[in-house]
Design a protein around this motif. Structure first.
Motif, PDB file in Angstrom:
ATOM      1  N   GLN A 101      38.942 -58.686  -5.964  1.00 26.75           N
ATOM      2  CA  GLN A 101      39.740 -59.681  -6.693  1.00 26.75           C
ATOM      3  C   GLN A 101      40.431 -59.090  -7.919  1.00 26.75           C
ATOM      4  N   GLU A 102      40.337 -57.762  -8.042  1.00 23.14           N
ATOM      5  CA  GLU A 102      40.946 -57.035  -9.160  1.00 23.14           C
ATOM      6  C   GLU A 102      40.488 -57.556 -10.512  1.00 23.14           C
ATOM      7  N   ILE A 103      39.191 -57.761 -10.610  1.00 18.30           N
ATOM      8  CA  ILE A 103      38.563 -58.120 -11.882  1.00 18.30           C
ATOM      9  C   ILE A 103      37.859 -56.864 -12.372  1.00 18.30           C
ATOM     10  N   ALA A 104      38.373 -56.287 -13.456  1.00 15.65           N
ATOM     11  CA  ALA A 104      37.794 -55.055 -13.990  1.00 15.65           C
ATOM     12  C   ALA A 104      36.389 -55.328 -14.515  1.00 15.65           C
ATOM     13  N   TRP A 105      35.504 -54.356 -14.345  1.00 17.96           N
ATOM     14  CA  TRP A 105      34.124 -54.489 -14.798  1.00 17.96           C
ATOM     15  C   TRP A 105      33.546 -53.104 -15.055  1.00 17.96           C
ATOM     16  N   GLU A 106      32.431 -53.086 -15.755  1.00 25.29           N
ATOM     17  CA  GLU A 106      31.643 -51.860 -15.896  1.00 25.29           C
ATOM     18  C   GLU A 106      30.219 -52.231 -16.266  1.00 25.29           C
ATOM     19  N   PHE A 107      29.342 -51.258 -16.130  1.00 22.89           N
ATOM     20  CA  PHE A 107      27.959 -51.489 -16.530  1.00 22.89           C
ATOM     21  C   PHE A 107      27.943 -51.585 -18.043  1.00 22.89           C
ATOM     22  N   TYR A 108      27.356 -52.648 -18.533  1.00 22.96           N
ATOM     23  CA  TYR A 108      27.356 -52.913 -19.969  1.00 22.96           C
ATOM     24  C   TYR A 108      26.075 -52.426 -20.625  1.00 22.96           C
ATOM     25  N   GLN A 109      25.016 -52.474 -19.868  1.00 23.00           N
ATOM     26  CA  GLN A 109      23.716 -52.101 -20.405  1.00 23.00           C
ATOM     27  C   GLN A 109      22.963 -51.420 -19.280  1.00 23.00           C
ATOM     28  N   SER A 110      22.421 -50.266 -19.545  1.00 23.77           N
ATOM     29  CA  SER A 110      21.712 -49.557 -18.486  1.00 23.77           C
ATOM     30  C   SER A 110      20.349 -50.196 -18.215  1.00 23.77           C
ATOM     31  N   LEU A 111      19.758 -49.778 -17.122  1.00 26.29           N
ATOM     32  CA  LEU A 111      18.454 -50.297 -16.717  1.00 26.29           C
ATOM     33  C   LEU A 111      17.461 -50.130 -17.858  1.00 26.29           C
ATOM     34  N   THR A 112      16.758 -51.196 -18.180  1.00 24.68           N
ATOM     35  CA  THR A 112      15.821 -51.156 -19.304  1.00 24.68           C
ATOM     36  C   THR A 112      14.399 -51.315 -18.794  1.00 24.68           C
ATOM     37  N   GLY A 113      13.455 -51.315 -19.714  1.00 25.77           N
ATOM     38  CA  GLY A 113      12.058 -51.505 -19.351  1.00 25.77           C
ATOM     39  C   GLY A 113      11.828 -52.851 -18.685  1.00 25.77           C
ATOM     40  N   MET A 114      12.721 -53.798 -18.939  1.00 30.37           N
ATOM     41  CA  MET A 114      12.600 -55.116 -18.329  1.00 30.37           C
ATOM     42  C   MET A 114      13.143 -55.102 -16.905  1.00 30.37           C
ATOM     43  N   LYS A 115      13.587 -53.950 -16.442  1.00 27.88           N
ATOM     44  CA  LYS A 115      14.174 -53.825 -15.107  1.00 27.88           C
ATOM     45  C   LYS A 115      15.360 -54.771 -14.947  1.00 27.88           C
ATOM     46  N   GLN A 116      16.259 -54.672 -15.895  1.00 33.62           N
ATOM     47  CA  GLN A 116      17.447 -55.524 -15.872  1.00 33.62           C
ATOM     48  C   GLN A 116      18.675 -54.655 -16.084  1.00 33.62           C
ATOM     49  N   ILE A 117      19.743 -55.004 -15.400  1.00 28.90           N
ATOM     50  CA  ILE A 117      21.013 -54.312 -15.587  1.00 28.90           C
ATOM     51  C   ILE A 117      22.081 -55.378 -15.802  1.00 28.90           C
ATOM     52  N   THR A 118      23.061 -55.054 -16.631  1.00 32.30           N
ATOM     53  CA  THR A 118      24.090 -56.018 -16.996  1.00 32.30           C
ATOM     54  C   THR A 118      25.467 -55.420 -16.730  1.00 32.30           C
ATOM     55  N   LEU A 119      26.342 -56.233 -16.177  1.00 31.94           N
ATOM     56  CA  LEU A 119      27.740 -55.860 -15.986  1.00 31.94           C
ATOM     57  C   LEU A 119      28.582 -56.702 -16.919  1.00 31.94           C
TER      58      LEU A 119
END
Length: 163
Positions: A101-119
């Motif tokens: 859909q041509e929506i630009a994105w990137e990883f905002y926060q790397s994998l943490t101890g909480m096992k969470q990743i954010t885009l």
């Protein structure tokens, strides 16, 4: 169910965005469906459809779609196909949909101890994926006043516009 295409692309939903006053949001939405989960003197929230609006001192700080709590969202593609996002939406599928859909994105926060990743998308919206059970799970999609657009997304936006 709420179409979040504009939200992911621009950071606006129902004509509202973070930084607006409660009065401005109410003027646009006319009413809220009910009170949200927060109710403190300076920090409170309201719900409109599947969307939680969190205010601090009458300023909209956060717009939240909590898929774990039943928020139902979809992205309407150019061919009018509805791509539904649920807690079972994979990280790969989500990213593939944004690219298509041509929506630009990137990883905002790397994998943490909480096992969470954010885009983060070009609309500065954040998508939170949890890996608690080893199976990636889309928990929530939100816009936070304090989040800022990383330079890599700005560069990708320029590339998309220049195509």
């Amino acid at each position: 169910m709420t179409n979040i295409f504009e939200f992911l692309k621009t950071g606006f939903i129902y004509g509202t965005t973070v930084g607006m006053s409660r009065k401005e949001v109410l003027r646009i939405l006319k009413t809220f469906d009910n009170a949200g989960s927060l109710n403190q003197p300076d920090l409170f929230s309201h719900v409109f459809k599947d969307t939680e609006f969190v205010f601090y001192e009458d300023e909209l700080q956060l717009i939240n779609f909590d898929l774990d709590k039943g928020a139902q969202v979809y992205l309407e593609a150019e061919d009018h196909q509805q791509i539904v996002f649920t807690p079972q939406t994979s990280l790969y599928s989500f990213c593939e949909t944004l690219d298509a859909q041509e929506i630009a994105w990137e990883f905002y926060q790397s994998l943490t101890g909480m096992k969470q990743i954010t885009l983060m998308t070009e609309g500065e919206t954040l998508a939170f994926f949890s890996f608690e059970d080893e199976i990636p799970k889309l928990e929530k999609i939100q816009l936070v006043l304090a989040a800022t657009l990383p330079p890599n997304i700005q560069e990708r936006l320029i590339n998309i516009v220049m195509r």
